[in-house]
Every structure is written in structure tokens, then in C-alpha cells.
Design a protein around this motif. Structure first.
Motif, short mmCIF file in Angstrom:
data_model
loop_
_atom_site.label_atom_id
_atom_site.label_comp_id
_atom_site.label_asym_id
_atom_site.label_seq_id
_atom_site.Cartn_x
_atom_site.Cartn_y
_atom_site.Cartn_z
N ARG A 1 11.34 -0.39 0.30
CA ARG A 1 12.46 -0.38 -0.64
C ARG A 1 12.12 -1.07 -1.96
NH1 ARG A 1 17.23 -1.65 3.77
NH2 ARG A 1 17.18 0.44 4.71
N ARG A 2 11.10 -1.92 -1.95
CA ARG A 2 10.73 -2.67 -3.15
C ARG A 2 9.56 -2.05 -3.91
NH1 ARG A 2 10.83 -8.81 -0.69
NH2 ARG A 2 13.08 -9.09 -0.80
N ILE A 3 8.88 -1.13 -3.30
CA ILE A 3 7.59 -0.67 -3.82
C ILE A 3 7.69 -0.04 -5.22
CG2 ILE A 3 7.49 1.65 -2.82
CD1 ILE A 3 4.61 0.67 -1.84
N ASP A 4 8.78 0.64 -5.51
CA ASP A 4 8.92 1.27 -6.82
C ASP A 4 9.13 0.27 -7.95
OD1 ASP A 4 8.59 3.84 -5.82
OD2 ASP A 4 10.74 4.14 -5.51
N ASP A 5 9.55 -0.93 -7.61
CA ASP A 5 9.87 -1.94 -8.62
C ASP A 5 8.69 -2.84 -8.98
OD1 ASP A 5 12.55 -1.10 -8.81
OD2 ASP A 5 13.07 -2.30 -7.04
N LEU A 6 7.51 -2.58 -8.38
CA LEU A 6 6.34 -3.42 -8.63
C LEU A 6 5.09 -2.56 -8.86
CD1 LEU A 6 7.97 -5.01 -5.94
CD2 LEU A 6 6.59 -6.73 -7.04
N PRO A 7 5.10 -1.67 -9.82
CA PRO A 7 3.98 -0.72 -9.95
C PRO A 7 2.63 -1.39 -10.21
CG PRO A 7 5.39 -0.64 -11.89
CD PRO A 7 6.11 -1.48 -10.86
N LEU A 8 2.59 -2.42 -11.03
CA LEU A 8 1.32 -3.08 -11.34
C LEU A 8 0.82 -3.89 -10.15
CD1 LEU A 8 2.16 -4.24 -14.96
CD2 LEU A 8 0.99 -2.15 -14.22
N THR A 9 1.74 -4.48 -9.42
CA THR A 9 1.37 -5.23 -8.23
C THR A 9 0.83 -4.29 -7.16
OG1 THR A 9 3.13 -6.81 -8.74
CG2 THR A 9 2.24 -6.86 -6.50
N VAL A 10 1.51 -3.17 -6.97
CA VAL A 10 1.05 -2.16 -6.00
C VAL A 10 -0.37 -1.72 -6.35
CG1 VAL A 10 1.38 0.22 -5.19
CG2 VAL A 10 3.33 -1.34 -5.33
N GLN A 11 -0.60 -1.43 -7.62
CA GLN A 11 -1.93 -0.96 -8.02
C GLN A 11 -2.98 -2.04 -7.78
OE1 GLN A 11 -2.49 2.33 -8.91
NE2 GLN A 11 -4.51 1.60 -8.33
N ALA A 12 -2.66 -3.30 -8.04
CA ALA A 12 -3.62 -4.38 -7.81
C ALA A 12 -3.96 -4.51 -6.33
CB ALA A 12 -3.06 -5.70 -8.36
N VAL A 13 -2.99 -4.31 -5.45
CA VAL A 13 -3.26 -4.36 -4.01
C VAL A 13 -4.09 -3.14 -3.60
CG1 VAL A 13 -2.27 -4.35 -1.69
CG2 VAL A 13 -1.22 -5.74 -3.49
N LEU A 14 -3.72 -1.97 -4.09
CA LEU A 14 -4.47 -0.75 -3.75
C LEU A 14 -5.90 -0.83 -4.25
CD1 LEU A 14 -1.79 2.02 -4.41
CD2 LEU A 14 -2.56 1.12 -2.19
N ASP A 15 -6.12 -1.53 -5.37
CA ASP A 15 -7.47 -1.72 -5.91
C ASP A 15 -8.24 -2.82 -5.18
OD1 ASP A 15 -6.89 0.22 -7.82
OD2 ASP A 15 -6.53 -1.24 -9.43
N GLY A 16 -7.57 -3.54 -4.28
CA GLY A 16 -8.23 -4.62 -3.55
C GLY A 16 -8.32 -5.91 -4.35
N ARG A 17 -7.56 -6.01 -5.45
CA ARG A 17 -7.61 -7.20 -6.29
C ARG A 17 -6.61 -8.26 -5.87
NH1 ARG A 17 -6.41 -6.05 -11.76
NH2 ARG A 17 -5.09 -4.37 -11.02
N LEU A 18 -5.51 -7.84 -5.25
CA LEU A 18 -4.51 -8.77 -4.71
C LEU A 18 -4.27 -8.43 -3.25
CD1 LEU A 18 -1.72 -9.05 -7.48
CD2 LEU A 18 -3.52 -10.69 -6.94
#
Length: 169
Positions: free
Chosen positions: A72-89
Motif C-alpha cells: 500500500r505504500r510502494i507508490d509513495d516512495l518511488p526513489l526509495t523503491v528504486q534504491a532498494v531494487l538497485d541494491g543500494r538500500l
């Protein structure tokens, strides 16, 4: 046989698998979001998406509630999601940042997300936790005062309260 793997390779595997699990958790959350938005979970009469997931996955309701909350929160954190998907966070960073991205703070969070993510990349999680909590306190102060000024990233990083510093208090 894992006993045949040298220590360096085993360490690299453990860290790499951990990062992949974080990525997979967010991909799962993206799918759960879509599944929930389409109402697919209700088609068997279920009233709760978390209950249906727990039942179908033969897993704990508490863990599935966490999955649904992330979804439910994933759409509200696009940059955070990308950082996790990139393995940076880490997934923990996602949960931490999601926890401060409340309805009341959403506009400020959207404005500051890039800065918060960048700061989290450079420090250990424990320090990121303190940084994000400090940001949330400052955001709440701004909201209470009716201000929309930018929270200075240097102030956040160093824990400086510029209003306090300027007033000499």
C-alpha cells in the motif's frame, strides 16, 4: 555442499542473497498492490487481503500484514523503491522511510525523498534511523508552524536546528 566454498565467496553469497531477498520483497509488494487494487483477494469471499495471503501461503497473518502494508505504500516512495531494487538500500530502509511518509507529511516527503535516500546511502542503518526520525520531527515542526521551507540536508545530517542557532537560544 557449502563446506566447500571459501570464506570470501560464502560471505559474498550471503550478502548477495540478502540483497536479492530485499529486491524480491519489493517486487512481491508491487504484485500484491496490483492484486489488491484489482480486488482479486475478494473473489473467494475473503474480506482481507492479508488473511487471504496468509491462508493461501500457509504463513503467519502478521507477516502478510507487513507485506500488504508495504504494498500500500510502494507508490509513495518511488526513489526509495528504486534504491532498494538497485541494491543500494535495504528493505529496512524502505520500511523506515515508509513509516515517516504519512498523509500529513506526504508533500514534504515527496519534496525531500531524494535527499533522504542519498543521505541513507552514506551512513550505517542506525544513523539513518536517527536521521529519518529527526527529519520527521522537523517536518512536523514545519507543518505545525504552517511552513513549507526546505529542511536543509546539512542540518539534518549534522542535527543542527537553524532556527535555534539563529535565535541564539
Amino acid at each position: 555442499d557449502l563446506g566447500l566454498i571459501d570464506d570470501t565467496s560464502l560471505h559474498d553469497d550471503v550478502v548477495g542473497i540478502g540483497r536479492e531477498l530485499a529486491r524480491l520483497s519489493l517486487v512481491f509488494a508491487q504484485h500484491v498492490r496490483e492484486w489488491e487494487q484489482r480486488g482479486i483477494f475478494e473473489r473467494d469471499g475473503s474480506k482481507s487481503s492479508a488473511h487471504r495471503l496468509a491462508r493461501e501461503m500457509k504463513s503467519s497473518l502478521g507477516d502478510r500484514r507487513i507485506d500488504v502494508r508495504r504494498a500500500r505504500r510502494i507508490d509513495d516512495l518511488p526513489l526509495t523503491v528504486q534504491a532498494v531494487l538497485d541494491g543500494r538500500l535495504s528493505l529496512d530502509h524502505f520500511d523506515l522511510l515508509a513509516s515517516v511518509n504519512t498523509d500529513e507529511r506526504r508533500e514534504l516527503f515527496t519534496r525531500d525523498e531524494a535527499t533522504l535516500v542519498e543521505q541513507c546511502l552514506t551512513i550505517p542503518y542506525f544513523d539513518a534511523y536517527k536521521l529519518i526520525r529527526y527529519w520527521a520531527e522537523r517536518a512536523d515542526q514545519q507543518l505545525a508552524a504552517g511552513e513549507q521551507g526546505v529542511v536543509d540536508p546539512l542540518e539534518v545530517e549534522l542535527g543542527i536546528d537553524s532556527d535555534h542557532e539563529r535565535s541564539g537560544r
